[in-house]
Design a protein around this motif. Structure first.
Motif, PDB file in Angstrom:
ATOM      1  N   MET A 198      -4.883  -2.885   1.015  1.00 43.58           N
ATOM      2  CA  MET A 198      -3.988  -1.932   1.679  1.00 43.58           C
ATOM      3  C   MET A 198      -2.944  -2.774   2.416  1.00 43.58           C
ATOM      4  N   MET A 199      -1.919  -3.170   1.666  1.00 45.96           N
ATOM      5  CA  MET A 199      -0.930  -4.118   2.189  1.00 45.96           C
ATOM      6  C   MET A 199      -0.040  -3.461   3.247  1.00 45.96           C
ATOM      7  N   SER A 200       0.386  -4.256   4.219  1.00 47.40           N
ATOM      8  CA  SER A 200       1.398  -3.758   5.156  1.00 47.40           C
ATOM      9  C   SER A 200       2.695  -3.599   4.374  1.00 47.40           C
ATOM     10  N   PRO A 201       3.299  -2.402   4.405  1.00 54.56           N
ATOM     11  CA  PRO A 201       4.496  -2.185   3.577  1.00 54.56           C
ATOM     12  C   PRO A 201       5.609  -3.198   3.846  1.00 54.56           C
ATOM     13  N   GLY A 202       5.670  -3.744   5.055  1.00 53.67           N
ATOM     14  CA  GLY A 202       6.709  -4.699   5.395  1.00 53.67           C
ATOM     15  C   GLY A 202       6.697  -5.969   4.557  1.00 53.67           C
ATOM     16  N   ARG A 203       5.570  -6.260   3.913  1.00 53.36           N
ATOM     17  CA  ARG A 203       5.497  -7.486   3.098  1.00 53.36           C
ATOM     18  C   ARG A 203       6.267  -7.335   1.790  1.00 53.36           C
ATOM     19  N   GLY A 204       6.504  -6.105   1.395  1.00 58.52           N
ATOM     20  CA  GLY A 204       7.362  -5.844   0.236  1.00 58.52           C
ATOM     21  C   GLY A 204       6.821  -6.363  -1.085  1.00 58.52           C
ATOM     22  N   ILE A 205       7.739  -6.463  -2.054  1.00 60.24           N
ATOM     23  CA  ILE A 205       7.335  -6.841  -3.413  1.00 60.24           C
ATOM     24  C   ILE A 205       6.833  -8.289  -3.466  1.00 60.24           C
ATOM     25  N   LYS A 206       7.386  -9.156  -2.598  1.00 59.80           N
ATOM     26  CA  LYS A 206       6.877 -10.533  -2.523  1.00 59.80           C
ATOM     27  C   LYS A 206       5.399 -10.533  -2.134  1.00 59.80           C
ATOM     28  N   GLY A 207       5.073  -9.671  -1.184  1.00 56.78           N
ATOM     29  CA  GLY A 207       3.680  -9.546  -0.742  1.00 56.78           C
ATOM     30  C   GLY A 207       2.791  -9.081  -1.887  1.00 56.78           C
TER      31      GLY A 207
END
Lengths: 286, 201
Positions: A154-163
């Protein structure tokens, strides 16, 4: 077509999935064989030989014959809609002794194994009700080794596509040889926790080498595949150029606060079969 | 990287001559053992009871096969390796107790097993995961099965006669070398480059 005909065809489809790897997977493995060297090449050679022996002798290609997993697109007017679940369950029971399959369903609390690959919620069926009278049943026997390597982030959305890229690559690399690489990686993005994993698994139904219809998603699939293969994990984790045969992405819109990434991992034995029942009652095993 | 054909019972010297990266085919006897069977055999040994076969004269195969009984005889239908690392918690004790000279599995094992391989004079060989039909073809006969009722099909000890069983890749040798340790270092380096690429994408 009678319910018995359909059951027969489903048993045949399970047998086919367990003993004949789809052509798209075989040709991806053949390509891997061309580019690998040393121990990695030995692994791919053994896999290709194994596929051949399985096809010729009718023995399941892997001793882990999996959990029988079905994805169904059923017409709302398909005449056997109400009976289909029972027909599928009976087919799995029969296939268990006729193929044969390893008894793979265990009650998590009592440890009891009924011996016929059915049980609570198993075979596992995902239903999509569509218009019409036809019905398409996709079958995916899913092994335990690769299923153990599925993951949810459940990634933090702020990390974006790089994340997203980093999470997928790091996870597949950390699996090393455990999911029996070269694997096919299904990445479900968005929806919720459960939907992302479901989308990831469903994307595995797509043939190896077939890209997502949206160009920027297709590009991302190719980039992820390249990055994963630069890791050097290689076939069976002995080192080499082919860690994954393909990466498939499916997505759903997400909640603004969530960026679920569901990673479904399939081993090289990317076993699939499809049964199609046409309007005029013909049953085809594809 | 040599290709070597070996027969059981293995000669300790032949085993010590194997190097990481060598390919091996074996002919002779092997027994399957997964988690439960390891525990069972160690428990019997502790109680001073006999093991009904000679594990030191055979190869140990981490495997839970698909089997079928036809005309009163067991037949192996499909028999690829299972993930070996599960057995790491007791494999060193097992090797020292039974002096088995070859472990066949997939995915590799860790430090404790590596040390025990050197002490005993044994190797870990990797067999291609999922290659169950190919394995079954090299298995000529099931000569015995032990603890079948107690442990069930996958966990029982199946005693097998095999002919040119392989290809097996030596990934942990009898001198403390492990392909997995070296490869992990290389992968770490590759990952750094991959992360940089992602950052710049």
């Amino acid at each position: 077509m009678s319910p018995k005909d359909l059951e027969d065809r489903l048993v045949l489809a399970i047998k086919r999935a367990e003993t004949q790897l789809p052509d798209d997977v075989v040709s991806a493995l053949e390509k891997a064989h061309e580019i690998e060297e040393g121990s990695a090449k030995v692994q791919i050679e053994a896999i290709l030989l194994n596929i051949k022996v399985s096809r010729e002798t009718g023995a399941p290609m892997c001793q882990d014959t999996g959990i029988q997993t079905f994805f169904i697109e059923a017409g709302a007017d398909f005449p056997y809609l109400g009976k289909l679940e029972n027909i599928i369950t009976d087919a799995v029971k029969r296939a268990s002794s006729e193929v044969p399959l390893r008894p793979n369903t265990v009650n998590p609390f009592t440890g009891k194994n009924p011996g016929n690959n059915v049980g609570r919620y198993v075979p596992y069926i995902t239903w999509d009700i569509v218009k019409g009278e036809e019905c398409t049943i996709h079958l995916m026997p899913k092994g335990g080794g690769s299923e153990n390597m599925c993951a949810l982030n459940m990634m933090s959305p702020g990390r974006g596509i790089k994340g997203l890229k980093r999470i997928v690559v790091d996870h597949i690399v950390s699996c090393e040889g455990k999911p029996c690489p070269p694997t096919v990686v299904g990445v479900g993005v968005g929806g919720g926790a459960d939907l992302s994993l479901k989308l990831g698994k469903r994307s595995l139904l797509r043939d190896v080498g077939i890209r997502h219809p949206e160009p920027h998603i297709a590009e991302l699939e190719e980039e992820l595949l390249e990055l994963i293969n630069e890791s050097g994990v290689g076939p069976m984790g002995v080192g080499g150029k082919t860690t994954a045969l393909d990466v498939h992405i499916e997505y759903a819109h997400r909640h603004p606060a969530s960026f679920p990434i569901g990673i479904a991992v399939q081993c090289w034995a990317d076993r699939r079969a499809t049964v199609k029942i046409t309007k005029d009652g013909r049953v085809e095993v594809i | 990287m040599a290709t070597v054909k070996l027969n059981t019972p293995f000669d300790k010297k032949d085993i010590q001559n194997l190097k990481v990266g060598d390919t091996v085919y074996i002919t002779g006897k092997m027994f399957t053992a997964r988690d439960e069977c390891h525990l069972k055999m160690l428990e019997l040994h502790k109680e001073g009871k006999d093991i009904p076969f000679k594990p030191g004269d055979m190869a140990l195969f981490h495997c839970g096969p698909v089997v079928q009984k036809k005309d009163g005889e067991w037949r192996i239908v499909s028999a690829g390796p299972t993930t070996s690392i599960r057995m790491e918690i007791f494999e060193d004790e097992f090797l020292k107790t039974f002096e088995t000279r070859m472990i066949i599995g997939k995915g590799g094992m860790a430090d404790r097993t590596l040390a025990a391989l050197e002490e005993v004079g044994a190797v870990y060989v990797h067999y291609t995961g999922g290659a169950g039909a190919l394995a079954a073809k090299a298995i000529k006969k099931v000569t015995d099965v032990y603890w079948l009722d107690e442990l069930g099909v996958p966990e029982a000890a199946w005693i097998l006669d095999v002919e040119e069983f392989g290809p097996l890749t030596v990934t942990m040798d009898a001198h403390g070398n492990s392909l997995y340790v070296d490869l992990r270092k290389e992968i770490e380096k590759n990952l750094e480059k991959i992360h940089a690429k992602i950052e710049n994408s």
